[in-house]
Design a protein around this motif. Structure first.
Motif, PDB file in Angstrom:
ATOM      1  N   ASP A  42       0.799  -1.230   0.000  1.00 16.14           N
ATOM      2  CA  ASP A  42       0.000   0.000   0.000  1.00 16.14           C
ATOM      3  C   ASP A  42       0.833   1.282   0.000  1.00 16.14           C
ATOM      4  N   THR A  43       2.150   1.151   0.017  1.00 15.29           N
ATOM      5  CA  THR A  43       3.002   2.343  -0.002  1.00 15.29           C
ATOM      6  C   THR A  43       2.924   2.984  -1.387  1.00 15.29           C
ATOM      7  N   PRO A  44       2.596   4.257  -1.466  1.00 15.02           N
ATOM      8  CA  PRO A  44       2.537   4.922  -2.766  1.00 15.02           C
ATOM      9  C   PRO A  44       3.890   4.865  -3.483  1.00 15.02           C
ATOM     10  N   LEU A  45       3.861   4.433  -4.744  1.00 15.18           N
ATOM     11  CA  LEU A  45       5.056   4.330  -5.572  1.00 15.18           C
ATOM     12  C   LEU A  45       4.911   5.258  -6.764  1.00 15.18           C
ATOM     13  N   PHE A  46       5.949   6.036  -7.015  1.00 15.95           N
ATOM     14  CA  PHE A  46       5.990   6.946  -8.150  1.00 15.95           C
ATOM     15  C   PHE A  46       7.218   6.580  -8.970  1.00 15.95           C
ATOM     16  N   TYR A  47       7.001   6.188 -10.223  1.00 19.58           N
ATOM     17  CA  TYR A  47       8.109   5.826 -11.095  1.00 19.58           C
ATOM     18  C   TYR A  47       8.487   7.029 -11.941  1.00 19.58           C
ATOM     19  N   LEU A  48       9.777   7.359 -11.945  1.00 22.58           N
ATOM     20  CA  LEU A  48      10.286   8.494 -12.706  1.00 22.58           C
ATOM     21  C   LEU A  48      11.343   7.989 -13.675  1.00 22.58           C
ATOM     22  N   GLU A  49      11.210   8.361 -14.916  1.00 18.97           N
ATOM     23  CA  GLU A  49      12.202   7.948 -15.902  1.00 18.97           C
ATOM     24  C   GLU A  49      13.422   8.852 -15.796  1.00 18.97           C
ATOM     25  N   GLY A  50      14.580   8.228 -15.755  1.00 21.66           N
ATOM     26  CA  GLY A  50      15.839   8.966 -15.675  1.00 21.66           C
ATOM     27  C   GLY A  50      16.607   8.832 -16.969  1.00 21.66           C
ATOM     28  N   GLY A  51      17.649   8.063 -16.921  1.00 24.64           N
ATOM     29  CA  GLY A  51      18.470   7.870 -18.098  1.00 24.64           C
ATOM     30  C   GLY A  51      19.639   6.976 -17.771  1.00 24.64           C
ATOM     31  N   LEU A  52      20.668   7.105 -18.553  1.00 22.74           N
ATOM     32  CA  LEU A  52      21.858   6.283 -18.374  1.00 22.74           C
ATOM     33  C   LEU A  52      23.079   7.152 -18.643  1.00 22.74           C
ATOM     34  N   ARG A  53      23.979   7.181 -17.693  1.00 25.36           N
ATOM     35  CA  ARG A  53      25.230   7.928 -17.838  1.00 25.36           C
ATOM     36  C   ARG A  53      26.371   6.912 -17.750  1.00 25.36           C
ATOM     37  N   LEU A  54      26.749   6.401 -18.896  1.00 23.22           N
ATOM     38  CA  LEU A  54      27.774   5.356 -18.935  1.00 23.22           C
ATOM     39  C   LEU A  54      29.085   5.807 -18.309  1.00 23.22           C
ATOM     40  N   ASP A  55      29.417   7.079 -18.438  1.00 23.15           N
ATOM     41  CA  ASP A  55      30.674   7.586 -17.889  1.00 23.15           C
ATOM     42  C   ASP A  55      30.701   7.553 -16.361  1.00 23.15           C
ATOM     43  N   LYS A  56      29.544   7.406 -15.733  1.00 19.68           N
ATOM     44  CA  LYS A  56      29.473   7.353 -14.267  1.00 19.68           C
ATOM     45  C   LYS A  56      29.427   5.915 -13.741  1.00 19.68           C
ATOM     46  N   LEU A  57      29.385   4.947 -14.642  1.00 22.32           N
ATOM     47  CA  LEU A  57      29.327   3.545 -14.238  1.00 22.32           C
ATOM     48  C   LEU A  57      30.720   2.943 -14.224  1.00 22.32           C
ATOM     49  N   GLY A  58      30.919   2.016 -13.309  1.00 25.99           N
ATOM     50  CA  GLY A  58      32.175   1.287 -13.259  1.00 25.99           C
ATOM     51  C   GLY A  58      32.194   0.204 -14.328  1.00 25.99           C
ATOM     52  N   LEU A  59      33.351  -0.360 -14.550  1.00 25.43           N
ATOM     53  CA  LEU A  59      33.509  -1.401 -15.557  1.00 25.43           C
ATOM     54  C   LEU A  59      32.568  -2.588 -15.320  1.00 25.43           C
ATOM     55  N   PRO A  60      32.432  -3.082 -14.083  1.00 23.86           N
ATOM     56  CA  PRO A  60      31.512  -4.216 -13.882  1.00 23.86           C
ATOM     57  C   PRO A  60      30.073  -3.902 -14.299  1.00 23.86           C
ATOM     58  N   GLN A  61      29.584  -2.709 -13.973  1.00 27.41           N
ATOM     59  CA  GLN A  61      28.221  -2.339 -14.347  1.00 27.41           C
ATOM     60  C   GLN A  61      28.073  -2.218 -15.856  1.00 27.41           C
ATOM     61  N   ARG A  62      29.067  -1.640 -16.517  1.00 29.67           N
ATOM     62  CA  ARG A  62      29.011  -1.519 -17.976  1.00 29.67           C
ATOM     63  C   ARG A  62      29.020  -2.903 -18.631  1.00 29.67           C
ATOM     64  N   MET A  63      29.791  -3.816 -18.080  1.00 27.90           N
ATOM     65  CA  MET A  63      29.849  -5.175 -18.625  1.00 27.90           C
ATOM     66  C   MET A  63      28.517  -5.901 -18.432  1.00 27.90           C
TER      67      MET A  63
END
Length: 166
Positions: free
Chosen positions: A96-117
């Motif tokens: 019952d907790t109100p959930l609000f979904y917000l679209e963001g994006g992807l900033r590959l330059d801010k991700l580490g190698l494991p996340q990019r892989m």
């Protein structure tokens, strides 16, 4: 007593939304990493925002160890497909907790190698599926590129909801 916005952000989209929301609501905003448990006693309403990975809202369980949010916003890179939002609600046991979904994006330059892989592997695996859904099509098209689909207007429903608390 009042409202506080607490967030967990990986590449900045969730932080961006959290700061804007706290400004609209004229309330404090703090990163979950910097949150002191004693701080929460001063607030009667908690809004939590976290980034989405594999439909899990990052940081939500950590917050739940010390407090129960009154509303949650989840920031993901895919559009707000109904099935995605429903899956996020279910996986995070929001009931019952109100959930609000917000679209963001992807900033590959801010991700580490494991996340990019991982993203590369998910894209490759999803591309092989012949029965992809809308989310799968989006992932095949967009993963591997940086993009920004954030829009402050997406905060309106959450700001209006939280505005009813005062």
């Amino acid at each position: 007593m009042g409202t506080i916005v607490i967030y967990s952000s990986n590449t900045g989209f969730t932080e961006q939304y959290a700061l804007e929301l706290s400004e609209r609501l004229s309330c404090p905003c703090v990163s979950l990493k910097k949150l002191g448990k004693a701080e929460l006693g001063a607030y009667d309403r908690i809004i939590f925002g976290g980034w989405v990975m594999g439909n899990a809202i990052m940081g939500l369980d950590k917050l739940r160890d010390i407090a129960t949010p009154d509303a949650v916003f989840a920031v993901g890179c895919t559009p707000p497909f109904e099935e995605v939002v429903a899956s996020i609600r279910e996986q995070n046991k929001l009931a019952d907790t109100p959930l609000f979904y917000l679209e963001g994006g992807l900033r590959l330059d801010k991700l580490g190698l494991p996340q990019r892989m991982i993203l590369k592997a998910v894209k490759k695996s999803t591309a092989k599926k012949s029965d992809r859904d809308r989310q799968g099509d989006f992932m095949v098209e967009m993963l591997g590129t940086s993009f920004d689909h954030s829009d402050k207007a997406q905060l309106e429903p959450l700001a209006e909801y939280a505005g009813t608390w005062n």
